[in-house]
Design a protein around this motif. Structure first.
Motif, PDB file in Angstrom:
ATOM      1  N   UNK A  52       0.837  -1.203   0.000  1.00  0.00           N
ATOM      2  CA  UNK A  52       0.000   0.000   0.000  1.00  0.00           C
ATOM      3  C   UNK A  52       0.874   1.255   0.000  1.00  0.00           C
ATOM      4  N   UNK A  53       1.922   1.196   0.819  1.00  0.00           N
ATOM      5  CA  UNK A  53       2.817   2.362   0.920  1.00  0.00           C
ATOM      6  C   UNK A  53       3.456   2.702  -0.425  1.00  0.00           C
ATOM      7  N   UNK A  54       3.942   1.669  -1.087  1.00  0.00           N
ATOM      8  CA  UNK A  54       4.609   1.862  -2.383  1.00  0.00           C
ATOM      9  C   UNK A  54       3.644   2.432  -3.411  1.00  0.00           C
ATOM     10  N   UNK A  55       2.425   1.910  -3.418  1.00  0.00           N
ATOM     11  CA  UNK A  55       1.453   2.382  -4.410  1.00  0.00           C
ATOM     12  C   UNK A  55       1.023   3.821  -4.083  1.00  0.00           C
ATOM     13  N   UNK A  56       0.870   4.109  -2.796  1.00  0.00           N
ATOM     14  CA  UNK A  56       0.508   5.473  -2.379  1.00  0.00           C
ATOM     15  C   UNK A  56       1.571   6.462  -2.873  1.00  0.00           C
ATOM     16  N   UNK A  57       2.824   6.070  -2.694  1.00  0.00           N
ATOM     17  CA  UNK A  57       3.931   6.933  -3.121  1.00  0.00           C
ATOM     18  C   UNK A  57       3.939   7.087  -4.643  1.00  0.00           C
TER      19      UNK A  57
END
Ligand SMILES: NC(=O)c1ccc[n+]([C@@H]2O[C@H](COP(=O)([O-])OP(=O)(O)OC[C@H]3O[C@@H](n4cnc5c(N)ncnc54)[C@H](OP(=O)(O)O)[C@@H]3O)[C@@H](O)[C@H]2O)c1
Length: 247
Positions: A52-57
């Motif tokens: 999720x973090x990677x996609x948010x970024x």
């Protein structure tokens, strides 16, 4: 930029529609599971985002204006990630999801929750099984080694049950060909996923015509997001988002 999460026939169809609209910048994202994917007609990237973090970024860094989640109905993780990342960034999200197959008169389906339940539903008596659940779900059938399997996958699986024959092929598959295959291999039961769509429906129709039972994995619960069923409807939604940003 519009981000399309792909890996499906519908995502490819949407990519073709977007290729005809070069004024709408779009990027197709593939997980990288298929070893030789067809070259998409629009810009693409391959590989996970890093949760999720990677996609948010990724959404923030690439100024993504909207996301279309056109992943497979059984790809449940990426859909959850897409919802969380879009919420975090306030990015509009649409799901492009083909409807599931519905049983019609003559279908003999046993619906199950997952691959483990599908393997159990085949029973203890050895049977001749046509198995098309995707190569990543095959391990569950190692626990049912008594059956003779005809396994069909797009890419070679890492492991197969002991009594298995492998066919490598990519759909679409026509009903007549599927029927011939089931007859020639003397198949007694089909085990598969409720993927929906027409490309792999042939085996379901063929099983019905031959009076064969089908063990069918139900879809995982999809996140609650606005959804459409066709690439054309997704394109109309994208045009709406792009138009609203221009106003
Ligand atoms: N599951 C099936 O039966 C099935 C059938 C046909 C096609 N597919 C396609 O195959 C791909 C993988 O399916 P899956 O069931 O393994 O997915 P999944 O379990 O939902 O996702 C696992 C991880 O793969 C990465 N991922 C998945 N789809 C991606 C995409 N379109 N672009 C970039 N990264 C992606 C993400 O990694 P990060 O967390 O690192 O971002 C995700 O967390 C999907 O694109 C799906 O549409 C799946």
């Amino acid at each position: 930029m519009i981000l399309i999460l792909g890996g499906t026939t519908e995502a490819s169809a949407l990519a073709r529609l977007l290729a005809a609209r070069p004024e709408i910048p779009a990027l197709l994202s593939l997980a990288g599971r298929t070893r030789q994917p067809a070259t998409p007609p629009i810009a693409h990237r391959i590989g996970g985002f890093g949760g999720i973090e990677g996609l948010t970024r990724f959404l923030a860094e690439h100024g993504v204006a909207a996301v279309v989640d056109a992943t497979h109905p059984f790809a449940d993780q990426i859909s959850v990630h897409a919802l969380a990342a879009c919420r975090e960034n306030g990015t509009p999200l649409l799901a492009l999801r083909r409807p599931p197959w519905q049983a019609v008169a003559g279908d003999r389906w046993t619906e199950v929750a997952d691959a483990a339940e599908a393997a159990r539903a085949l029973g203890s008596t050895p049977r001749r099984v046509f198995l098309t659940v995707g190569r990543l779900e095959l391990d569950a059938f190692l626990d049912a080694p008594q059956h003779d399997y005809l396994v069909r996958t797009v890419d070679p699986p890492d492991r197969l049950p002991p009594r298995a024959r492998l066919i490598l092929a990519r759909g679409p598959f026509a009903e007549d060909d599927e029927r011939r295959l089931l007859v020639e291999a003397r198949i007694e039961v089909v085990a598969t996923k409720n993927s929906g769509g027409s490309a792999t429906y042939g085996k379901i129709a063929a099983a019905r015509a031959l009076g064969l039972p089908v063990v069918l994995m139900r879809r995982p619960e999809a996140p609650e997001v606005p959804a459409v069923e066709t690439a054309e409807a997704a394109m109309a939604w994208i045009e709406g988002v792009v138009g609203a940003r221009r106003r």
